[in-house]
Motif scaffolding. Structure first.
Motif, PDB file in Angstrom:
ATOM      1  N   ILE A 181      29.339  38.315 -55.923  1.00 42.41           N
ATOM      2  CA  ILE A 181      27.667  37.832 -55.355  1.00 42.41           C
ATOM      3  C   ILE A 181      27.372  39.780 -54.168  1.00 42.41           C
ATOM      4  CG2 ILE A 181      26.511  36.924 -53.585  1.00 42.41           C
ATOM      5  CD1 ILE A 181      27.736  34.577 -54.216  1.00 42.41           C
ATOM      6  N   THR A 182      27.036  40.046 -54.923  1.00 49.15           N
ATOM      7  CA  THR A 182      26.168  41.433 -54.537  1.00 49.15           C
ATOM      8  C   THR A 182      25.207  41.262 -53.087  1.00 49.15           C
ATOM      9  OG1 THR A 182      27.224  42.432 -56.041  1.00 49.15           O
ATOM     10  CG2 THR A 182      25.401  44.096 -54.834  1.00 49.15           C
ATOM     11  N   ILE A 183      25.009  41.526 -51.894  1.00 42.65           N
ATOM     12  CA  ILE A 183      24.147  40.828 -50.276  1.00 42.65           C
ATOM     13  C   ILE A 183      22.802  41.543 -51.146  1.00 42.65           C
ATOM     14  CG2 ILE A 183      24.096  40.486 -48.082  1.00 42.65           C
ATOM     15  CD1 ILE A 183      26.309  39.067 -49.463  1.00 42.65           C
ATOM     16  N   ALA A 184      23.075  42.716 -50.962  1.00 43.71           N
ATOM     17  CA  ALA A 184      21.877  43.045 -51.317  1.00 43.71           C
ATOM     18  C   ALA A 184      20.975  42.096 -52.226  1.00 43.71           C
ATOM     19  CB  ALA A 184      21.484  44.754 -50.985  1.00 43.71           C
ATOM     20  N   ASP A 185      21.789  42.896 -53.610  1.00 40.89           N
ATOM     21  CA  ASP A 185      21.339  42.437 -54.950  1.00 40.89           C
ATOM     22  C   ASP A 185      20.748  40.939 -54.941  1.00 40.89           C
ATOM     23  OD1 ASP A 185      21.331  44.769 -55.512  1.00 40.89           O
ATOM     24  OD2 ASP A 185      22.820  44.986 -56.992  1.00 40.89           O
ATOM     25  N   SER A 186      21.352  40.165 -53.984  1.00 47.18           N
ATOM     26  CA  SER A 186      20.847  38.639 -53.816  1.00 47.18           C
ATOM     27  C   SER A 186      19.791  38.521 -53.236  1.00 47.18           C
ATOM     28  CB  SER A 186      22.395  37.988 -53.971  1.00 47.18           C
ATOM     29  OG  SER A 186      23.337  37.891 -54.363  1.00 47.18           O
ATOM     30  N   LEU A 193      11.656  36.277 -57.459  1.00 45.89           N
ATOM     31  CA  LEU A 193      11.961  37.258 -55.212  1.00 45.89           C
ATOM     32  C   LEU A 193      11.859  35.476 -54.730  1.00 45.89           C
ATOM     33  CD1 LEU A 193      10.004  40.654 -55.725  1.00 45.89           C
ATOM     34  CD2 LEU A 193      12.620  39.874 -55.785  1.00 45.89           C
ATOM     35  N   ILE A 194      12.567  36.233 -53.251  1.00 47.18           N
ATOM     36  CA  ILE A 194      12.449  34.976 -52.471  1.00 47.18           C
ATOM     37  C   ILE A 194      11.685  35.348 -51.378  1.00 47.18           C
ATOM     38  CG2 ILE A 194      13.358  34.504 -49.895  1.00 47.18           C
ATOM     39  CD1 ILE A 194      16.122  34.740 -50.747  1.00 47.18           C
ATOM     40  N   ASN A 195      10.430  33.930 -50.765  1.00 47.72           N
ATOM     41  CA  ASN A 195       9.210  34.536 -50.770  1.00 47.72           C
ATOM     42  C   ASN A 195       9.515  35.555 -48.967  1.00 47.72           C
ATOM     43  OD1 ASN A 195       7.268  34.410 -48.101  1.00 47.72           O
ATOM     44  ND2 ASN A 195       6.800  32.706 -49.269  1.00 47.72           N
ATOM     45  N   PRO A 196       8.561  36.651 -48.927  1.00 46.35           N
ATOM     46  CA  PRO A 196       9.025  37.654 -48.220  1.00 46.35           C
ATOM     47  C   PRO A 196       9.059  37.582 -46.486  1.00 46.35           C
ATOM     48  CG  PRO A 196       7.762  38.425 -49.306  1.00 46.35           C
ATOM     49  CD  PRO A 196       7.705  37.591 -50.043  1.00 46.35           C
ATOM     50  N   ASP A 197       7.780  36.373 -46.860  1.00 44.19           N
ATOM     51  CA  ASP A 197       8.038  35.651 -45.005  1.00 44.19           C
ATOM     52  C   ASP A 197       9.383  35.136 -44.569  1.00 44.19           C
ATOM     53  OD1 ASP A 197       5.316  35.974 -44.468  1.00 44.19           O
ATOM     54  OD2 ASP A 197       4.347  34.715 -45.874  1.00 44.19           O
ATOM     55  N   VAL A 198      10.336  34.711 -45.823  1.00 37.59           N
ATOM     56  CA  VAL A 198      11.104  33.610 -45.438  1.00 37.59           C
ATOM     57  C   VAL A 198      12.909  34.875 -45.134  1.00 37.59           C
ATOM     58  CG1 VAL A 198      14.050  33.071 -46.158  1.00 37.59           C
ATOM     59  CG2 VAL A 198      11.354  31.983 -46.998  1.00 37.59           C
ATOM     60  N   LEU A 199      11.915  36.564 -45.919  1.00 36.60           N
ATOM     61  CA  LEU A 199      12.908  37.564 -45.195  1.00 36.60           C
ATOM     62  C   LEU A 199      12.957  37.972 -44.107  1.00 36.60           C
ATOM     63  CD1 LEU A 199      13.789  38.505 -49.163  1.00 36.60           C
ATOM     64  CD2 LEU A 199      15.246  36.976 -47.457  1.00 36.60           C
ATOM     65  N   THR A 211       8.849  43.838 -48.930  1.00 40.46           N
ATOM     66  CA  THR A 211       8.130  44.061 -49.921  1.00 40.46           C
ATOM     67  C   THR A 211       8.818  45.459 -50.858  1.00 40.46           C
ATOM     68  OG1 THR A 211       6.412  44.399 -49.266  1.00 40.46           O
ATOM     69  CG2 THR A 211       6.388  42.246 -49.437  1.00 40.46           C
ATOM     70  N   GLN A 212       9.260  46.332 -50.036  1.00 43.81           N
ATOM     71  CA  GLN A 212       9.489  47.698 -50.376  1.00 43.81           C
ATOM     72  C   GLN A 212      11.378  47.159 -50.617  1.00 43.81           C
ATOM     73  OE1 GLN A 212       8.789  50.583 -47.799  1.00 43.81           O
ATOM     74  NE2 GLN A 212       6.520  50.090 -47.545  1.00 43.81           N
ATOM     75  N   LEU A 213      11.731  46.988 -50.060  1.00 44.59           N
ATOM     76  CA  LEU A 213      13.234  46.293 -50.574  1.00 44.59           C
ATOM     77  C   LEU A 213      13.047  45.469 -51.669  1.00 44.59           C
ATOM     78  CD1 LEU A 213      14.801  45.613 -47.281  1.00 44.59           C
ATOM     79  CD2 LEU A 213      15.142  47.650 -48.835  1.00 44.59           C
ATOM     80  N   GLN A 214      12.079  44.765 -51.884  1.00 39.29           N
ATOM     81  CA  GLN A 214      12.071  43.796 -53.609  1.00 39.29           C
ATOM     82  C   GLN A 214      12.086  44.369 -54.291  1.00 39.29           C
ATOM     83  OE1 GLN A 214      10.163  40.641 -51.492  1.00 39.29           O
ATOM     84  NE2 GLN A 214      11.741  39.312 -51.754  1.00 39.29           N
ATOM     85  N   SER A 215      10.695  45.355 -53.918  1.00 40.45           N
ATOM     86  CA  SER A 215      10.695  46.267 -55.166  1.00 40.45           C
ATOM     87  C   SER A 215      11.602  47.310 -55.985  1.00 40.45           C
ATOM     88  CB  SER A 215       8.995  47.117 -55.213  1.00 40.45           C
ATOM     89  OG  SER A 215       9.278  47.956 -53.798  1.00 40.45           O
ATOM     90  N   ARG A 216      12.821  47.797 -54.742  1.00 39.19           N
ATOM     91  CA  ARG A 216      13.778  48.688 -55.328  1.00 39.19           C
ATOM     92  C   ARG A 216      14.856  47.838 -56.254  1.00 39.19           C
ATOM     93  NH1 ARG A 216      14.124  52.377 -49.712  1.00 39.19           N
ATOM     94  NH2 ARG A 216      11.851  53.374 -49.845  1.00 39.19           N
ATOM     95  N   LEU A 217      15.009  46.288 -55.472  1.00 43.23           N
ATOM     96  CA  LEU A 217      16.626  46.102 -56.057  1.00 43.23           C
ATOM     97  C   LEU A 217      15.872  45.156 -57.162  1.00 43.23           C
ATOM     98  CD1 LEU A 217      17.978  45.674 -52.701  1.00 43.23           C
ATOM     99  CD2 LEU A 217      18.647  47.209 -54.911  1.00 43.23           C
TER     100      LEU A 217
END
Length: 217
Positions: A181-186, A193-199, A211-217
């Protein structure tokens, strides 16, 4: 009274012993890769007929070949588990070669089914793991060629090449299929994608950054 206590201790010892994983009841169980699609298994894989087993079922070649580190992390893991060596099935071990470019990173990850032991062959690595809640204590060390470091099963850990030259390590794992389980990727690259409000709330980050991090991964 002492006799009763002794018998109780023996009873408890046998109780704990019987609760552990059972020993294999055969010499080996070479995994079948072409089992029927509707077949079900709980742990391990279906066994090949022992009479049909060949030396190739226990063999892998190529661990001497450097991995391609031209990626965003600058590292490459070459796994040798039950998928590469069918004969590892039920034997509870596997290993991997890890190559690191200068400042390459094996990103924070978890092996949820295995303890790992790493030996550094070349270069200089900064490695470590984080203990579980509530302490979240970082246990870390700088390694040099010949050094060995252990990563307990299920804990977040990482390897970072802090040198200006390539690094190479071999890792042994206490599972035929340790899981990764790679933390950043997971967290930031899940599907969907997990709801950005949660993260945003969990990591105390601006929602736009999430949302920027999610778009990169």
């Amino acid at each position: 009274m002492q006799g009763v206590q002794f018998l109780l201790a023996i009873s408890l010892a046998f109780t704990f012993a019987s609760a552990s994983d059972p020993s294999p009841l055969q010499d080996f169980c070479v995994a079948l890769k072409d089992a029927k699609n509707d077949a079900v298994f709980v742990n391990g894989k279906f066994c090949k007929d022992p009479k049909l087993v060949t030396p190739e079922d226990f063999f892998f070649s190529g661990l001497n070949v450097p991995g391609n580190t031209s990626n965003r992390l600058g590292s490459k893991v070459t796994s040798v588990n039950v998928e590469q060596i069918p004969g590892l099935n039920t034997l509870g071990v596997s290993l991997a070669r890890i190559d690191y470019a200068p400042y390459g990173l094996n990103s924070p990850l978890i092996h949820h089914r295995a303890t790992g032991i790493l030996v550094l062959l070349q270069g200089t690595l900064y490695v470590g793991f984080v203990t579980s809640n509530p302490d979240n204590r970082l246990i870390s060390k700088v390694l040099y060629p010949g050094d060995v470091f252990v990563f307990p099963a299920g804990l977040i850990h990482f390897h970072f090449n802090i040198g200006k030259t390539n690094a190479v390590a071999i890792t042994g794992l206490s599972s035929q299929n340790p899981g990764v389980i790679t933390i950043a990727d997971s967290v930031f690259g899940s599907n969907p994608l997990i709801n950005p409000d949660v993260l945003s709330k969990a990591f105390k980050l601006d929602k736009n950054l999430v949302t920027q991090l999610q778009s990169r991964l």
